[in-house]
Write a protein that holds these residues in place. Structure first.
Motif, PDB file in Angstrom:
ATOM      1  N   HIS A 147      19.699  72.153 -33.258  1.00 62.05           N
ATOM      2  CA  HIS A 147      18.879  71.031 -32.786  1.00 62.05           C
ATOM      3  C   HIS A 147      17.937  70.531 -33.882  1.00 62.05           C
ATOM      4  O   HIS A 147      17.448  69.398 -33.796  1.00 62.05           O
ATOM      5  CB  HIS A 147      18.079  71.450 -31.560  1.00 62.05           C
TER       6      HIS A 147
ATOM      7  N   HIS B 212      15.291  65.830 -29.800  1.00 60.76           N
ATOM      8  CA  HIS B 212      15.843  67.107 -29.347  1.00 60.76           C
ATOM      9  C   HIS B 212      14.786  68.029 -28.739  1.00 60.76           C
ATOM     10  O   HIS B 212      15.080  69.189 -28.468  1.00 60.76           O
ATOM     11  CB  HIS B 212      16.529  67.818 -30.517  1.00 60.76           C
TER      12      HIS B 212
ATOM     13  N   HIS C 117      13.290  68.597 -34.839  1.00 63.41           N
ATOM     14  CA  HIS C 117      13.892  68.609 -33.496  1.00 63.41           C
ATOM     15  C   HIS C 117      13.069  67.808 -32.492  1.00 63.41           C
ATOM     16  O   HIS C 117      13.576  67.426 -31.435  1.00 63.41           O
ATOM     17  CB  HIS C 117      14.054  70.046 -32.994  1.00 63.41           C
TER      18      HIS C 117
ATOM     19  N   ASP D 174      15.948  69.319 -25.411  1.00 64.45           N
ATOM     20  CA  ASP D 174      17.035  70.292 -25.543  1.00 64.45           C
ATOM     21  C   ASP D 174      16.488  71.676 -25.873  1.00 64.45           C
ATOM     22  O   ASP D 174      16.922  72.687 -25.312  1.00 64.45           O
ATOM     23  CB  ASP D 174      18.007  69.851 -26.635  1.00 64.45           C
ATOM     24  N   VAL D 175      15.540  71.716 -26.815  1.00 65.13           N
ATOM     25  CA  VAL D 175      14.942  72.998 -27.192  1.00 65.13           C
ATOM     26  C   VAL D 175      14.109  73.549 -26.041  1.00 65.13           C
ATOM     27  O   VAL D 175      14.108  74.753 -25.789  1.00 65.13           O
ATOM     28  CB  VAL D 175      14.104  72.834 -28.475  1.00 65.13           C
TER      29      VAL D 175
END
Length: 209
Positions: A69, A157, A153, A160-161
């Motif tokens: 990511h 992202h 990230h 997502d993390v």
């Protein structure tokens, strides 16, 4: 330890380390915990001091997933803006991306809540955690470890993390720090502008008499 390095040397030779991280030497939990304890002594807005959180990531599969990511937005940013930095810095950043999943420990700095707005609100919010991040980096350096702040990230992202790590929606991720022992102690003060060229007196642009 700190007693082996004077304060001025520590402050002027703590670098963002990407190439000179020992990817094979484990980082002891007690050393990391001590550095985080020191970091929490950094100044912060009183109302936000209790909002600082650290997430330590050691599991290999999790680190590999987080690294992916980071890589995608990082490589896109380097392709677009890489010409604005030196070739050495760009090469160093690319190297870290290549080996990121092999760095022994990730430490994610976060804050409970979200900045209330731009300007002063954001200044107080982020200004309450970045001194702790810098203190963490200094504590690592004094013990023979290094890191660098990464935040790629966060560009597309972060969610997502957050899902990967179980981070609640009301928590702001601030910086990801890959931590490892250093492969060298040969760090020197970096090239910087002279104090005279960046310091004004009484009025903007006015040099000292």
């Amino acid at each position: 330890m700190m007693s082996l390095m004077d304060v001025d040397t520590l402050l002027t030779t703590t670098r963002s380390v990407r190439r000179k991280l020992d990817l094979d030497r484990p980082v002891e939990p007690e050393v990391l915990a001590e550095c985080l304890r020191i970091a929490l002594q950094a100044p912060a807005a009183g109302a936000l001091l209790s909002s600082i959180r650290w997430l330590v990531i050691r599991d290999q599969a999790t680190r590999s997933a987080v690294a992916e990511h980071v890589r995608e937005p990082a490589r896109a940013a380097q392709a677009q803006f890489g010409h604005l930095v030196s070739q050495a810095t760009l090469a160093s950043s690319r190297h870290l991306l290549d080996v990121l999943d092999r760095v022994p420990v990730f430490v994610l700095a976060a804050m409970i809540g979200r900045p209330a707005g731009p300007g002063a609100d954001a200044n107080v919010f982020y200004g309450s955690v970045y001194p702790a991040i810098w203190s963490f980096q200094l504590a690592l350096r004094s013990r023979g470890l290094g890191t660098t702040i990464t935040g790629y990230h966060l560009d597309g992202h972060e969610a997502d993390v957050a899902a990967l790590l179980g981070i609640p929606d009301d928590v702001t991720q601030v910086a990801l720090l890959p931590v490892a022992y250093l492969t060298t102690t040969d760090f020197r003060p970096a090239a910087r502008p002279s104090v005279q060229s960046v310091t004004y007196y009484e009025r903007w642009g006015r040099a000292q008499d």
